[in-house]
Design a protein around this motif. Structure first.
Motif, short mmCIF file in Angstrom:
data_model
loop_
_atom_site.label_atom_id
_atom_site.label_comp_id
_atom_site.label_asym_id
_atom_site.label_seq_id
_atom_site.Cartn_x
_atom_site.Cartn_y
_atom_site.Cartn_z
N HIS A 1 0.82 -1.22 0.00
CA HIS A 1 0.00 0.00 0.00
C HIS A 1 0.85 1.26 0.00
N ALA B 1 -7.22 -5.18 9.05
CA ALA B 1 -5.77 -4.96 9.08
C ALA B 1 -5.39 -3.49 9.27
N ILE B 2 -6.37 -2.59 9.13
CA ILE B 2 -6.05 -1.16 9.14
C ILE B 2 -6.51 -0.51 10.45
N CYS C 1 -3.22 -8.66 6.14
CA CYS C 1 -3.69 -8.19 4.83
C CYS C 1 -3.70 -9.33 3.81
N CYS D 1 -6.48 -7.59 -1.08
CA CYS D 1 -7.70 -7.67 -1.89
C CYS D 1 -7.97 -6.35 -2.62
S1 SF4 Z 1 -5.79 -4.89 0.70
FE1 SF4 Z 1 -7.67 -5.78 1.58
S2 SF4 Z 1 -6.97 -6.89 3.39
FE2 SF4 Z 1 -5.29 -5.51 2.81
S3 SF4 Z 1 -5.60 -3.68 4.03
FE3 SF4 Z 1 -6.65 -3.33 2.06
S4 SF4 Z 1 -8.78 -4.03 2.42
FE4 SF4 Z 1 -7.52 -4.85 4.08
#
Ligand code: SF4
Ligand code: SF4
Length: 166
Positions: free
Chosen positions: A44, A70-71, A102, A105
């Motif tokens: 991210h 996860a956040i 994570c 997704c």
């Molecule tokens: S990618 Fe999916 S699992 Fe990972 S932080 Fe974003 S929403 Fe959550």
């Protein structure tokens, strides 16, 4: 002839030799990396606007959308004089993603109304501790393109050495 397995051995050797001169699919990671698929979802990035100001307003929609929980984040009010740092009146004083939870997704990216988070073409490197996989704001916030264009491109995964997959 059949009982001596000579045809089978000859056939096997022919297959072996046919592979000797083929280009090997092995690559020298990490110096070389395969190009990612256009739909690859990696590490991210917390985004900035074109003036280098943080876009995230700590609205929490990404955390609500995250199926892995996860956040986590803490919001704060922008103070007078901080208009060059934060685009809006609220910002994320703390923003963390647990990369062990994570599942990449991409729902956080889809949920964000501010274009403040997206999944880049890099991935979380290996680490020896669980704590090392909790990525804080310092790890996630993209460098300012105006002051650190090289760091900006690296965070996006755009200037990594790559190689073709065959
Ligand atoms: S990618 Fe999916 S699992 Fe990972 S932080 Fe974003 S929403 Fe959550
Ligand atoms: S990344 Fe987007 S959805 Fe998440 S808190 Fe910041 S502004 Fe809201």
């Amino acid at each position: 002839m059949e009982r001596l397995y000579i045809p089978a051995i000859a056939k096997g050797m022919a297959i072996t030799f046919s592979h000797i001169f083929k280009k090997q699919p092995t690559i020298r990671y990490p110096e070389q990396k395969r190009p990612f698929s256009p739909v690859f979802r990696g590490l991210h990035v917390l985004n900035r606007d074109e003036e280098g100001r943080e876009k995230c307003t700590a609205c929490g929609l990404c955390a609500v959308a995250c199926p892995a929980e996860a956040i986590t984040m803490e919001g704060a009010e922008r103070l007078p004089g901080e208009e060059n740092k934060y685009r809006e009146e609220k910002y994320a004083a703390k923003y963390e993603i647990n990369m062990l939870r994570c599942i990449f997704c991409g729902l956080c990216e889809e949920a964000c109304p501010k274009d403040a988070i997206y999944l880049s073409e890099t991935f979380a490197p290996a680490n020896f501790t669980r704590k090392g996989f909790i990525y804080g704001k310092d790890d996630l916030l993209i460098p300012d393109v105006n002051t650190d264009p090289e760091g900006y491109e690296k965070a996006r995964g755009k200037n990594e050495p790559t190689t073709s997959s065959n």
